[in-house]
Design a protein around this motif. Structure first.
Motif, PDB file in Angstrom:
ATOM      1  N   TRP A   1      37.344  37.315  19.846  1.00  0.00           N
ATOM      2  CA  TRP A   1      36.290  36.539  20.503  1.00  0.00           C
ATOM      3  C   TRP A   1      34.961  37.211  20.220  1.00  0.00           C
ATOM      4  N   SER A   2      33.917  36.422  20.127  1.00  0.00           N
ATOM      5  CA  SER A   2      32.579  36.991  20.025  1.00  0.00           C
ATOM      6  C   SER A   2      32.145  37.479  21.408  1.00  0.00           C
ATOM      7  N   ARG A   3      31.166  38.335  21.409  1.00  0.00           N
ATOM      8  CA  ARG A   3      30.570  38.818  22.660  1.00  0.00           C
ATOM      9  C   ARG A   3      30.099  37.635  23.503  1.00  0.00           C
ATOM     10  N   GLU A   4      29.482  36.647  22.858  1.00  0.00           N
ATOM     11  CA  GLU A   4      28.959  35.484  23.564  1.00  0.00           C
ATOM     12  C   GLU A   4      30.067  34.663  24.218  1.00  0.00           C
TER      13      GLU A   4
ATOM     14  N   LEU B   1      30.031  42.031  34.072  1.00  0.00           N
ATOM     15  CA  LEU B   1      28.911  41.421  33.361  1.00  0.00           C
ATOM     16  C   LEU B   1      27.654  41.742  34.151  1.00  0.00           C
ATOM     17  N   ILE B   2      26.751  42.484  33.538  1.00  0.00           N
ATOM     18  CA  ILE B   2      25.530  42.914  34.201  1.00  0.00           C
ATOM     19  C   ILE B   2      24.346  42.147  33.614  1.00  0.00           C
TER      20      ILE B   2
ATOM     21  N   PHE C   1      38.262  39.796  33.273  1.00  0.00           N
ATOM     22  CA  PHE C   1      38.730  40.554  32.120  1.00  0.00           C
ATOM     23  C   PHE C   1      38.997  41.992  32.533  1.00  0.00           C
ATOM     24  N   ILE C   2      40.044  42.598  31.953  1.00  0.00           N
ATOM     25  CA  ILE C   2      40.267  44.033  32.075  1.00  0.00           C
ATOM     26  C   ILE C   2      40.636  44.579  30.698  1.00  0.00           C
ATOM     27  N   THR C   3      40.531  45.890  30.562  1.00  0.00           N
ATOM     28  CA  THR C   3      40.980  46.533  29.333  1.00  0.00           C
ATOM     29  C   THR C   3      42.469  46.844  29.448  1.00  0.00           C
ATOM     30  N   ILE C   4      43.137  46.925  28.290  1.00  0.00           N
ATOM     31  CA  ILE C   4      44.544  47.323  28.245  1.00  0.00           C
ATOM     32  C   ILE C   4      44.742  48.323  27.106  1.00  0.00           C
TER      33      ILE C   4
ATOM     34  N   ARG D   1      30.251  33.950  28.187  1.00  0.00           N
ATOM     35  CA  ARG D   1      30.340  32.573  28.691  1.00  0.00           C
ATOM     36  C   ARG D   1      31.545  32.410  29.637  1.00  0.00           C
ATOM     37  N   ALA D   2      32.694  32.963  29.247  1.00  0.00           N
ATOM     38  CA  ALA D   2      33.887  32.870  30.096  1.00  0.00           C
ATOM     39  C   ALA D   2      33.663  33.584  31.432  1.00  0.00           C
TER      40      ALA D   2
END
Length: 102
Positions: A42-45, A76-77, A57-60, A49-50
């Motif tokens: 996925w792009s950053r954008e 998201l800041i 979202f979390i990291t794995i 948007r999501a």
């Protein structure tokens, strides 16, 4: 298994200069509380948007036996000139630590 988040992130690609801290792409996996998908880029954008639409979202990370381990929640800041994706501090730049490079 409980659902950790709507989506999971296992890898990230920053721009050429890590110091600027801008994420370009992320490897995102779908997750329903059981199976973790193989993931797509996925792009950053797309991630921003999501998140604006309320998705989490979390990291794995994979452990030594190949099992996925839950990481940190991604935030998201809102900044003066846009947004930053972070998992730890409010440094004013994208920073998702300890993920492999995409």
């Amino acid at each position: 298994m409980e659902k950790w988040a709507d989506y999971l992130i296992s890898a990230v690609r920053y721009d050429d200069e890590f110091i600027s801290g801008k994420i370009l792409y992320l490897k995102v996996h779908q997750y329903n509380g059981g199976e973790i998908s193989s993931g797509t880029t996925w792009s950053r954008e797309e991630v921003i948007r999501a998140m604006q639409e309320g998705k989490t979202f979390i990291t794995i990370f994979k452990n030594g036996t190949g099992e996925w381990i839950k990481g940190r929640r991604i935030s998201l800041i809102k900044l003066r000139l846009g947004y930053a994706l972070i998992d730890m501090d409010n440094s004013g730049r994208d920073l998702i630590a300890n993920l492999k490079a995409l």
